[in-house]
Structure formats: structure tokens, C-alpha cells
Design an enzyme around this catalytic site. Structure first.
Site, short mmCIF file in Angstrom:
data_model
loop_
_atom_site.label_atom_id
_atom_site.label_comp_id
_atom_site.label_asym_id
_atom_site.label_seq_id
_atom_site.Cartn_x
_atom_site.Cartn_y
_atom_site.Cartn_z
N ARG A 199 0.93 -1.30 0.00
CA ARG A 199 -0.03 0.08 -0.09
C ARG A 199 1.02 1.12 0.09
O ARG A 199 0.58 2.31 0.51
CB ARG A 199 -0.89 0.08 0.98
N ASN B 239 2.32 -7.78 7.61
CA ASN B 239 2.28 -8.91 7.11
C ASN B 239 3.73 -9.30 7.17
O ASN B 239 4.65 -9.25 6.09
CB ASN B 239 1.44 -8.93 5.73
N LYS C 264 0.53 -8.99 13.86
CA LYS C 264 -1.00 -8.95 13.12
C LYS C 264 -1.15 -10.63 13.17
O LYS C 264 -0.24 -11.24 12.46
CB LYS C 264 -0.76 -8.60 11.68
N GLU D 19 -6.26 -12.25 8.08
CA GLU D 19 -5.83 -12.22 6.65
C GLU D 19 -4.68 -13.33 6.13
O GLU D 19 -3.57 -13.04 5.53
CB GLU D 19 -5.48 -10.82 5.95
N ARG E 154 -2.67 -6.29 17.06
CA ARG E 154 -3.72 -5.54 16.39
C ARG E 154 -4.96 -6.20 16.60
O ARG E 154 -4.97 -7.47 16.51
CB ARG E 154 -3.06 -5.59 15.00
N ARG F 47 -18.79 -8.38 9.29
CA ARG F 47 -17.49 -7.91 9.59
C ARG F 47 -17.20 -6.83 10.61
O ARG F 47 -16.29 -7.04 11.33
CB ARG F 47 -16.71 -7.71 8.21
N LYS G 222 -7.96 -0.30 14.52
CA LYS G 222 -8.12 0.77 13.30
C LYS G 222 -9.25 1.71 13.83
O LYS G 222 -10.13 1.41 14.55
CB LYS G 222 -8.30 0.22 12.31
N ASP H 155 -12.23 -1.07 7.59
CA ASP H 155 -10.83 -1.11 7.20
C ASP H 155 -10.21 0.35 6.25
O ASP H 155 -10.34 0.21 5.23
CB ASP H 155 -10.61 -2.23 5.97
N GLU I 5 -5.00 3.25 15.50
CA GLU I 5 -4.24 3.03 14.20
C GLU I 5 -4.87 3.71 13.02
O GLU I 5 -5.93 3.65 12.71
CB GLU I 5 -4.06 1.47 13.79
N GLU J 107 -4.56 4.41 0.98
CA GLU J 107 -5.06 3.31 0.11
C GLU J 107 -6.36 3.31 -0.46
O GLU J 107 -6.57 2.81 -1.69
CB GLU J 107 -4.93 1.83 1.10
C1 BDP Z 1 -5.72 -3.55 4.64
C2 BDP Z 1 -4.69 -3.61 3.47
C3 BDP Z 1 -3.75 -4.94 3.63
C4 BDP Z 1 -3.19 -4.77 5.21
C5 BDP Z 1 -4.33 -4.89 5.92
C6 BDP Z 1 -3.80 -4.64 7.59
O1 BDP Z 1 -5.54 -3.65 2.30
O2 BDP Z 1 -2.70 -4.69 2.66
O3 BDP Z 1 -2.10 -5.79 5.13
O4 BDP Z 1 -5.30 -3.65 6.01
O5 BDP Z 1 -4.13 -3.65 8.09
O6 BDP Z 1 -6.54 -2.13 4.55
O7 BDP Z 1 -3.27 -5.63 8.11
#
Ligand code: BDP
Length: 696
Positions: free
Chosen positions: A189, A231, A308, A312, A345, A357, A381, A386, A408, A414
Site C-alpha cells: 500500500r 504482514n 498481526k 488475513e 492488532r 465484519r 483501526k 478497514d 491505528e 490506500e
Molecule cells: C488492509 C490492506 C492490507 C493490510 C491490512 C492490514 O489492504 O494490505 O495488510 O489492511 O491492516 O487495509 O493488516
């Protein structure tokens, strides 16, 4: 006068007046030191600062001297000696209370530094027009550095410096940038080139540019940086990589910036040494303790880990039937003897928890309140989905009183037009800060949860996902810098207004010309709302193109997860549009407290900015404007376009007052933005029109 001479002078003056302002590339950011235009202001500054003394021998004191050597001659257009001792006829004096006392400087008794902590500072000025003197004092060298930058900001923004009584202490303790930088130099991003950390050259060679990054961060009070992507790759924890991190930490230390890493939960298995990553296995805990000892051996002031987990596809404790708290605590125990912190997180949305969600993280994390170690923050967040252009505040704020919650924010745009859109985000962040959670009754805004005051937490933090990269102008869009700046300023003091911060940034970055300041400020202040209207008005969200999140894709319904589809969010059908989260729907409104729950549950009282976030609303419903929802939606998309047209007009009006290079760059960006918002309007209006029948 001789005619020829007159003609010559006339010609000279005319050419000078027509000369374009000198070209600039934006590299200097807001640390752009230029001569004071106004003669009486200039004379005040020159009188007050004939010389400067920065008392102290530390590297940080030396950095203050070097910043002043760079800034003062440029701003004052004069020779300004800067020394480490007091000079005859003292000018500006900077130091810790200790060094100032030793140097024989006496300050009024009420300014003894007792309430400044180790980051706050004071700036005092006294004396008349002919003999103005300024003192910057703090308890530590780093705080004195913050004070020096604050004073420079006053000069850069041409403030009156007579009778200064500045006293400021940051409201939030950890003020961090989160870099989503990968070890191969790419940035998740990231829209401004490649990572600033040239891992391949480290630890032998550090890029001088990193010094300028540190100066910029310190100038706005950022005191920590997470170097790698959430990540995370386990490789960042190998001995070789840690040496590279240590080299950066050495460089950042004198600027008061501590280094943090994102830790991959499965590192014990991936790097070898443990058969599992189960946080309840003593061998795993021992692995992390040893790793922490190794890190602190290299970086004594290492800040800690961001994690994290179980999100995801990232590994985490739940794979072993353990909880987020088990995972966080195991890491917290490894860091605790060294004074490190875990930032765990809460960005999780396991579909097995809830089909909505917006409810998942709340359900998982509120159940764990009170179960985290004291050196742990849960990082949340701003909104429950998101980083969308607009979301209501995350319901976790106010719902975990026993746990310090870190906010956060996403500085990198993004979902907000990336480095193409001019979008000043301070108004959005202020909306979050000022949202009342009602957690301890009315008057418990998100800000009070984040700064720890609502529940008496000493540990507090805020993270901004960085928008920096190797582009010459750092952030891709010249106005992206404003968001980095605003993040730091709000992290220091969330009570500052978006307008004040914009004003500071414009004056420091572009010009002190009143017309320029007014035009740019009005462009900036309306820009976020304009993006919301252009992309996701009235509480819509997540309609962006799959994966890249730039441009519209309202019809997306083939993504691998239902909640990665646009159709999941807008739920448009022949009856109406919006996600029903009232009690008749997913019930997400019940995650909020006090009057919010009832207010947001009823479409009649739900603010229109969140209407389609909380409700599925008939196309023909009357809106505040008197229009039907469908007409209002179209009007919003139109206004999204009109706003960019308006910004372009304003920008053109100051063409001759700003430098040509940056002018052109912004002009080109605005052109591309206009093209893209038109696309948004046409795609969304065209798509939703299919569902709208016979409403008039
Ligand atoms: C999302 C993004 C992704 C991030 C994720 C995160 O698309 O790339 O890894 O958040 O915050 O907004 O972990």
C-alpha cells in the site's frame, strides 16, 4: 535621472517581477527554511536571535546546533553564530534545565520542569523590542530538540515571538509510524516509490536520506518507527537482519526515535529452534525470550513488537486453540524485562465469528479485556471495517476499559485515491478523536480512550501507516506530506484543529503569502469530504476495485471472501441500498453505547453521513435536502466531481505565487483526480441505476 539608467532599472525590476519563483522538488518537506518577507517581523527575529547557544554535549545537542545552523541564517538572512556555550549578549538559549542551570541561566520559579516529563518543553521570551531573549528548556535533550523545532515552526510561520509562554507535553506516549515495508524494498500500500530502508546496504552503509526522515519525524514529535510490514517476514528477526535494524536504531536514537519490528508469530518454527509456535508451550516462550535478549543486546532501547495474528492469513495463537491474549502475553513477557511493548492488532474478521465484519473484532476482543499484560496495547483501526473514506469509530473504543487501546490511522491513502488524490486527512482523524463513545457517560471521546485519560492508563499509543517512500518528494503527492505532518501534530496534541495544522503546514511548506495560505487551506479542508462524496457517500464503503483499491468497482461480487465484495457492503436491490446493521439486521448498532445505539438504530435519527453504513434504505426515502435518497446519492457523486473542479480553479488562481515545479505536479495530479472522480460517478450512478425503478 538619466533616461538610459531609468530604462535599465525599469527593465531590471520588470524582469525580476516576472521571474518565476525558484523551482523546488518538495524534498525539504515542511523543514523549508526561507527568509522572512516582512521587514518588521524580520527585525524582531534578528533582534531576538543575534546568536544561539545550545548547552550540552550530547549527540542530540549537536543535532540541535546543526539544525539551527541550517535554519537560522536562511530564515533571518543573517549570520547567526551557534555555539555550545553561552555567548556574550545571549540570544537564543536552548538546553535542559540541568545544563541551563549549570550555565548560570535563571528561569522563573514556576517553570521548573517538574510537570514536563521527559518529552515536554517550554519556550519563554522576555524583554522589550530592543532586547528580546528566548529560552527553550526541557528535562531531556530530545525534548529540547522538540522545543527547538517548535521554535523554528514559530519562525517559519512568522509568529510574533514577543512574550512567548509555550508549555507543551505530548498527550500520547507512543507516537509511531508503521511502515508496511517489505524486506525486498517493496511497500504494501505504498504509493511513493520504494522503501526508505535500503536493507541490502545495511548495516555498513546508511542512506543519508534516512537522516532527513528522522529530522522530519522529530520535528513533529514522532518517537518511534515500526520498520517492516505487519504482514511480516520471519527473516526480519534473523541475526543478520537485526544487525541492519540496529544500524538504523543507532541513527534514529539521538532524534528520540525508537525502533520497533512487526513480528511474525510463526518465527520460532520458521527460523528453527522450536517445533511449534504454540504460545503456551514453554519452549516457544523460551525461544522468544532468547530472541528478545538478542535484540536488546544489539538495540538497548528497542521499542517492541507489532503483531498481526490470525488475520488475513497471518499465523497466530488461534491455530493452537490459544487466544489473542495468550499470544500477546507470551511476547509481552519476553519483552518486559527490557522495557519493551507489544502492540497486538485487533484487525481481525474471522467470518466464523459473525457474518457482519463490523462486529468480529469487537466480539473477539471485548471478551479478552483485562487479560493482557501491562506492557501490551491492543492496536485498533479508527473504524470497524478497514480504513474506508469514512466509517463510524471502532466500537472497541470505550469497550475495553482495562486495556490500553492504541489508535491505528492510515496515512497512506490506500482507499483514498492513493498518491493521485489531494485528500487532507486531519478532518477525518479529528472526527474519530472527537466521537463520543459515552463509555464513562457523555464526554468520553475516542481521544480520551486513546490518550489513556478515560481509564487512567499510563501507557498510550497511536500509529500511522506511513506514506513515505523513495520518491524525491517523499509521499508521491506533494500534499501527501500534509498527512504525515498532521499525524505527528495530532499525535502530540489531538486538540489542535485541522485548520491550524493545515495553516502551519502550508506556511512552512509553500508560502506565507496570505492569499496562498487561504486558497490552499480551503482546498485542503474540504478535500476529505469531497473524496467521501466522490467515492462512498452517505455511509457507503468498500466499493473500490478489487485488490488495488483504486477506482470504482461497485459490481464486484466474485472475490474469494464475501466481505471483500462491494455487493456485500452496499447490498443494493430493487428496494433500496445499504447494510442493515440496526436491531432488525446484524445488530451492530448494539455495540455502541448510550444515545448512539438508539440514534443510529433509527434511520430517522441516524446521521446521513452514516446512513447506509447502518441501514438498508428505500430509494425513495426523503433526505434532509428534500431529495429522494436516489437523487441525493447522485447529487453527492456530482458534488464529488464539482469539488475537484473547484480545487483546480483555486489552484490555478495561485499559479504565480508558488514554484513552477510543484505547481505543475499538483496540477497534473488534480487533473488525474478529476478524471478518476468522474469515473467513480459514472460507474456508481450507472450501476445503482439498474436497481432503481419508479420512485418518483
Ligand atoms: C488492509 C490492506 C492490507 C493490510 C491490512 C492490514 O489492504 O494490505 O495488510 O489492511 O491492516 O487495509 O493488516
Amino acid at each position: 535621472m538619466n533616461k538610459i539608467l531609468f530604462a535599465f532599472i525599469f527593465f531590471f525590476l520588470m524582469t525580476a517581477a516576472c521571474l518565476p519563483v525558484r523551482s523546488e522538488d518538495g524534498y525539504e518537506l515542511w523543514l523549508r527554511y526561507r527568509k522572512v518577507e516582512n521587514a518588521s517581523r524580520l527585525s524582531q527575529y534578528r533582534t531576538a536571535i543575534p546568536n544561539a547557544s545550545v548547552l550540552g554535549k550530547s549527540t542530540t545537542a549537536e543535532l540541535i546546533r546543526s539544525e539551527l545552523r541550517r535554519a537560522l541564517p536562511a530564515i533571518l538572512d543573517a549570520t547567526v553564530p551557534v555555539s555550545s556555550d553561552r555567548t556574550e549578549g545571549d540570544g537564543l538559549l536552548i538546553g535542559t534545565f540541568q545544563t541551563l542551570r549549570t550555565g548560570g541561566v535563571r528561569l522563573p520559579r514556576e517553570f521548573d520542569g517538574k510537570d514536563l516529563g521527559d518529552e515536554g518543553f517550554i519556550i519563554l521570551s522576555a524583554g522589550g523590542e530592543k532586547h528580546l531573549r528566548i529560552v527553550v528548556a526541557a528535562n531531556t535533550d530530545v525534548a529540547a530538540l522538540y522545543g527547538a523545532f517548535h521554535l523554528l515552526r514559530l519562525l517559519q510561520t512568522r509568529q510574533d515571538i514577543a512574550g512567548l509562554r509555550v508549555k507543551t507535553v505530548p498527550r500520547i506516549r507512543l507516537r509511531l509510524l508503521n511502515h508496511w515495508d517489505n524486506l525486498d524494498g517493496s511497500i504494501e500500500r505504498g504509493y511513493a516509490g520504494r522503501s526508505l530502508w535500503k536493507w541490502k546496504d545495511l548495516p555498513e552503509k546508511t542512506d543519508p536520506r534516512v537522516v532527513d526522515y528522522a529530522r522530519a519525524c522529530a520535528s513533529i514529535g514522532i518517537n518511534g518507527t515500526v520498520l517492516n510490514n505487519v504482514n511480516a517476514s520471519a527473516e526480519s528477526l534473523t541475526p543478520d537482519h537485526l544487525k541492519k535494524t540496529a544500524a538504523l536504531a543507532d541513527l534514529f536514537r539521538p532524534y528520540g526515535i525508537r525502533v520497533f519490528l512487526s513480528a511474525r508469530f510463526s518465527a520460532p518454527v520458521q527460523l528453527g529452534g522450536a517445533k511449534t509456535s504454540d504460545p503456551r508451550d514453554p519452549a516457544v516462550a523460551a525461544w522468544w525470550k532468547k530472541k528478545a535478549d538478542e535484540i536488546y543486546g544489539l538495540i538497548p532501547d528497542f521499542g517492541g513488537f507489532v503483531v498481526k495474528a490470525n488475520s488475513e492469513g497471518q499465523p497466530g495463537p488461534q491455530e493452537f486453540g490459544a487466544t489473542h491474549a495468550d499470544g500477546a502475553n507470551m511476547l509481552a513477557d519476553a519483552l518486559a524485562p527490557h522495557g519493551g511493548t507489544v502492540m497486538w492488532r485487533a484487525f481481525v474478521y474471522d467470518a466464523g465469528i459473525d457474518a457482519d465484519r463490523a462486529k468480529c473484532a469487537f466480539k473477539e476482543f471485548t471478551a479478552l479485556d483485562g487479560r493482557f499484560r501491562p506492557n501490551t496495547l491492543v492496536q485498533v483501526k479508527n473504524g470497524p471495517i478497514d480504513f474506508q473514506p469514512r466509517e463510524p469509530f471502532h466500537p472497541l473504543f470505550g469497550a475495553m476499559p482495562k486495556t490500553p487501546l492504541m489508535l491505528e490511522l492510515q496515512i497512506t491513502q490506500e482507499y483514498l485515491g492513493q498518491s493521485v488524490y489531494l485528500a487532507y486527512l486531519a478532518p477525518m482523524w479529528k472526527e474519530t478523536f472527537e466521537s463520543d463513545t459515552y463509555a464513562n457517560g457523555p464526554g468520553t471521546p475516542v481521544a480520551s480512550i486513546v490518550d489513556g485519560s478515560a481509564d487512567g492508563h499510563a501507557l498510550s499509543g497511536i500509529a500511522g501507516v506511513a506514506n513515505t517512500g523513495s520518491d524525491r518528494n517523499w509521499c508521491g503527492h506533494p500534499f501527501g506530506q500534509a498527512n504525515w505532518y498532521a499525524f505527528g501534530r495530532l499525535a502530540w496534541d489531538h486538540r489542535l484543529s485541522a485548520g491550524t495544522i493545515a495553516g502551519e503546514w502550508i506556511r512552512s511548506t509553500w508560502s506565507n503569502d496570505a492569499a496562498v495560505v487561504d486558497s490552499i487551506r480551503s482546498m485542503m479542508l474540504g478535500s476529505w469530504e469531497a473524496c467521501v462524496n466522490a467515492m462512498t457517500p452517505l455511509g457507503l464503503c468498500h466499493l473500490m476495485k478489487e485488490g488495488i483499491h483504486y477506482g470504482p468497482e461497485p459490481g464486484l461480487d466474485t472475490a474469494p471472501r464475501p466481505d471483500w465484495n462491494s455487493t456485500y457492503y452496499h447490498r443494493a436491490d430493487s428496494l433500496g441500498i445499504g447494510f442493515e446493521r440496526g436491531v432488525s439486521g446484524s445488530g451492530a448498532v448494539n455495540l455502541y453505547r448510550g444515545p448512539l445505539r438508539t440514534q443510529w438504530n433509527d434511520p430517522e435519527t441516524c446521521p446521513e453521513k452514516f446512513l447506509l453504513f447502518f441501514h438498508h434504505v428505500p430509494w425513495g426515502r426523503r433526505m434532509v435536502s428534500g431529495r429522494t435518497l436516489w437523487d441525493e446519492l447522485q447529487a453527492r457523486y456530482d458534488s464529488g466531481v464539482e469539488s475537484v473542479v473547484g480545487m483546480r480553479r483555486k489552484w490555478r488562481s495561485i499559479q504565480n505565487a508558488v514554484d513552477p515545479e510543484r505547481y505543475r505536479m499538483v496540477e497534473e495530479k488534480l487533473e488525474a483526480q478529476e478524471e478518476n472522480v468522474r469515473l467513480w460517478r459514472d460507474a456508481c450512478v450507472g450501476y445503482f441505476a439498474k436497481y432503481v425503478k419508479n420512485i418518483r
